[in-house]
Motif scaffolding. Sequence first.
Motif, PDB file in Angstrom:
ATOM      1  N   GLU A 214       0.824  -1.212   0.000  1.00 31.18           N
ATOM      2  CA  GLU A 214       0.000   0.000   0.000  1.00 31.18           C
ATOM      3  C   GLU A 214       0.861   1.266   0.000  1.00 31.18           C
ATOM      4  O   GLU A 214       0.346   2.379  -0.205  1.00 31.18           O
ATOM      5  CB  GLU A 214      -0.943   0.014   1.210  1.00 31.18           C
ATOM      6  N   HIS A 215       2.172   1.104   0.189  1.00 35.57           N
ATOM      7  CA  HIS A 215       3.096   2.239   0.169  1.00 35.57           C
ATOM      8  C   HIS A 215       3.801   2.375  -1.188  1.00 35.57           C
ATOM      9  O   HIS A 215       4.797   3.085  -1.297  1.00 35.57           O
ATOM     10  CB  HIS A 215       4.132   2.097   1.278  1.00 35.57           C
ATOM     11  N   ASP A 216       3.247   1.705  -2.188  1.00 38.08           N
ATOM     12  CA  ASP A 216       3.845   1.740  -3.531  1.00 38.08           C
ATOM     13  C   ASP A 216       3.455   3.028  -4.236  1.00 38.08           C
ATOM     14  O   ASP A 216       2.551   3.051  -5.079  1.00 38.08           O
ATOM     15  CB  ASP A 216       3.394   0.522  -4.336  1.00 38.08           C
ATOM     16  N   THR A 217       4.116   4.114  -3.894  1.00 36.48           N
ATOM     17  CA  THR A 217       3.778   5.424  -4.437  1.00 36.48           C
ATOM     18  C   THR A 217       4.426   5.647  -5.800  1.00 36.48           C
ATOM     19  O   THR A 217       5.338   4.937  -6.213  1.00 36.48           O
ATOM     20  CB  THR A 217       4.219   6.537  -3.480  1.00 36.48           C
ATOM     21  N   SER A 218       3.968   6.682  -6.498  1.00 39.76           N
ATOM     22  CA  SER A 218       4.546   7.032  -7.788  1.00 39.76           C
ATOM     23  C   SER A 218       5.852   7.788  -7.591  1.00 39.76           C
ATOM     24  O   SER A 218       6.013   8.551  -6.638  1.00 39.76           O
ATOM     25  CB  SER A 218       3.569   7.870  -8.606  1.00 39.76           C
TER      26      SER A 218
END
Length: 213
Positions: free
Chosen positions: A186-190
């Motif tokens: 869920e912390h897979d940011t752009s």
Amino acid sequence: MSQEFTLSAVARSDEGKGASRRLRRENGVPAVVYGGKAGGNDRKPVSITLKANELNKALENEAFYSSVINLSIDGKEEQVILKDLQRHPAKALIWHADFLRVNKNTKIKAHVPLHFLNEDSCKGVKIGGGKIMHQLTSLDIICTAGDLPEFIEIDMADVEVGGVVHLSDLKLPKGVESLALSHGPEHDTSVVSVIAPKGGDAEEEAAEEDAGE
């Protein structure tokens, strides 16, 4: 790591703001070295003085911030990494530096720069007329000191308009892990994206805001 950095320092016993001010007037930078073990016990922090001109020269090199440094204290060499810098709020002066003792197997958290390759030839820019938006310019990582990279490269050549490069898309060196992703998907940011201008400044700003979410 392709570069080696060496700093010279002397141990000091004088503490306090007055002593630090005197050191700075004498072209010195107060610093501390901490961490590490000896004989199974935690080593004590050591207060040191660095030469301001030597430290400032090293800081001009981006790689210094994410490299293992050879720190010679009174002629005795230790391996450390830079953990923190305190700068003067108004002048171009280093107020204080913190260094962490490491060896090649020490597991560390580090902050390394991102290098974006082929932005000018990026498909989304050259063919699609898009605009590259950087959501991140550096990355927090976990690795051993021996695997610490100077930087991480991101190739933008094949990214098309509307394309987004996420943390999970990065090709990290062996032994290197994203700190954010270690806390879950869920912390897979752009990290970077290519947006298409839609005619007006307001619309483009809205697209930029969407890319940053």
